[in-house]
Design a protein around this motif. Sequence first.
Motif, PDB file in Angstrom:
ATOM      1  N   ASN A  85       0.778  -1.233   0.000  1.00 47.04           N
ATOM      2  CA  ASN A  85       0.000   0.000   0.000  1.00 47.04           C
ATOM      3  C   ASN A  85       0.810   1.284   0.000  1.00 47.04           C
ATOM      4  N   LEU A  86       2.054   1.221  -0.455  1.00 47.31           N
ATOM      5  CA  LEU A  86       2.841   2.444  -0.468  1.00 47.31           C
ATOM      6  C   LEU A  86       2.705   3.131  -1.831  1.00 47.31           C
ATOM      7  N   PHE A  87       1.864   4.171  -1.842  1.00 53.57           N
ATOM      8  CA  PHE A  87       1.597   4.892  -3.086  1.00 53.57           C
ATOM      9  C   PHE A  87       2.535   6.100  -3.183  1.00 53.57           C
ATOM     10  N   ALA A  88       3.816   5.809  -3.406  1.00 52.24           N
ATOM     11  CA  ALA A  88       4.797   6.875  -3.613  1.00 52.24           C
ATOM     12  C   ALA A  88       5.841   6.339  -4.586  1.00 52.24           C
ATOM     13  N   THR A  95       4.293  11.773  -4.753  1.00 51.08           N
ATOM     14  CA  THR A  95       2.995  11.111  -4.578  1.00 51.08           C
ATOM     15  C   THR A  95       1.998  11.589  -5.631  1.00 51.08           C
TER      16      THR A  95
ATOM     17  N   ARG B 155      -7.945   5.676  -1.727  1.00 48.87           N
ATOM     18  CA  ARG B 155      -7.382   6.205  -2.965  1.00 48.87           C
ATOM     19  C   ARG B 155      -8.452   6.968  -3.736  1.00 48.87           C
ATOM     20  N   LYS B 184       0.622   6.786   3.482  1.00 45.81           N
ATOM     21  CA  LYS B 184       1.192   5.849   2.521  1.00 45.81           C
ATOM     22  C   LYS B 184       0.271   5.697   1.320  1.00 45.81           C
ATOM     23  N   ILE B 185      -1.026   5.665   1.589  1.00 50.29           N
ATOM     24  CA  ILE B 185      -1.981   5.403   0.518  1.00 50.29           C
ATOM     25  C   ILE B 185      -2.325   6.663  -0.260  1.00 50.29           C
ATOM     26  N   SER B 187      -1.272  10.613   0.402  1.00 50.38           N
ATOM     27  CA  SER B 187      -0.695  11.617   1.303  1.00 50.38           C
ATOM     28  C   SER B 187      -1.272  13.002   1.091  1.00 50.38           C
ATOM     29  N   GLN B 188      -1.919  13.221  -0.063  1.00 49.26           N
ATOM     30  CA  GLN B 188      -2.402  14.578  -0.346  1.00 49.26           C
ATOM     31  C   GLN B 188      -3.849  14.796   0.081  1.00 49.26           C
TER      32      GLN B 188
END
Lengths: 113, 217
Positions: A85-88, A95, B155, B184-185, B187-188
Amino acid sequence: MHELRIAEDLSAIVLDTALRNNLSKVTKVNISFGQLIQIVPAIFEFAFRETVRNSVAGSAELDIEIVPVKMKCMNCGSDFQVNENLFACNICSSTDLGIIQGKELFIKSIEGE
Amino acid sequence: MEIKIMKNILDRNQNKANEVRNLLTLKKVLMVNIISSPGAGKTTLLERTCEALGAKFRIGVIEGDITTDRDAQRLKKYNIPIVVINTEGGCHLDSHSISKVLDNFDLDNLDVLFVENVGNLICPSQFDLGETFKLAVVSTTEGDDKPGKYPMLFREAVAVLLNKIDLIPYTNFIFDSFRSDLNKINSQIPLFEVSCTRGDGLPEWYQWIGEMINISR
Ligand SMILES: Nc1nc2c(ncn2[C@@H]2O[C@H](COP(=O)(O)OP(=O)(O)OP(=O)(O)O)[C@@H](O)[C@H]2O)c(=O)[nH]1
Ligand SMILES: [Mg+2]
Ligand SMILES: [Zn+2]
């Protein structure tokens, strides 16, 4: 629970395609599910069986491909697979991302005779 | 013989959702699809929002409810148009049921339509209703691990509202783990930390949703 509704929509497409192509028997249904969709294959398979029972697709094999989540970095342009689950971005940590795959609820083809 | 199909299984839902979205854009109505677990506080949030913004904006509500109309009854006193959709056991709303009930609203005289989806964190995030955006509501009593367990929702949502912060002292909810999981999923994503019963954090929510409504007018 949403497995049932998705299975219903899937079987409608399968039966409609079989009818339009004069298939008397559907032997295989090839679909792909994105990992983000969180479909439980065993539950889905069960739901699908229920919806095609006593039809030309009653004994069709279901081939489910699970598609991993892939993103594109809008900052540096690299593609990467999302793990844990790391969306970077794994290169520049940005991001600002676009999804490439991982949300599919997709029927690829059916096989039959 | 193999027959290629190559299409989205939920095509029917998607096509209808696109129609709904086009109509609402034309009518300049903001539609917010509110998604949470059962009991996270969706109806309470709508009660507070009607009280605070009812004089400023023309609000409408669609209540997705499995069998009852109890949530709609709670909102009656605000004198706003409300339509209930009973899903008869179904775990989510779909675009066809939304499209059908839109006829019951005078869209020319509406600024915002809140849709309270059926309480569930997985299924509703997969069915586009034609909303302008999804709002994820989570409450502290559910634990701090929800973002990691339901990444799709966090998301897809455009904002997260963390409710029941007044109960944090009585739970094992750790704000920092929640925040870092969410970071993590997505951030913005804006995060509102509120208590819908005590009122903490709600002014920031009213301010933000007011801006969103103004943008779509
Ligand atoms: N302590 C506390 N309780 C709250 C808060 N917000 C809501 N509640 C309570 O939580 C319970 C559930 O709230 P609802 O607003 O009905 O939740 P919901 O998400 O609409 O529930 P469903 O429609 O059944 O899924 C009610 O008893 C509310 O009074 C809060 O900020 N703090
Ligand atoms: Mg409710
Ligand atoms: Zn990058």
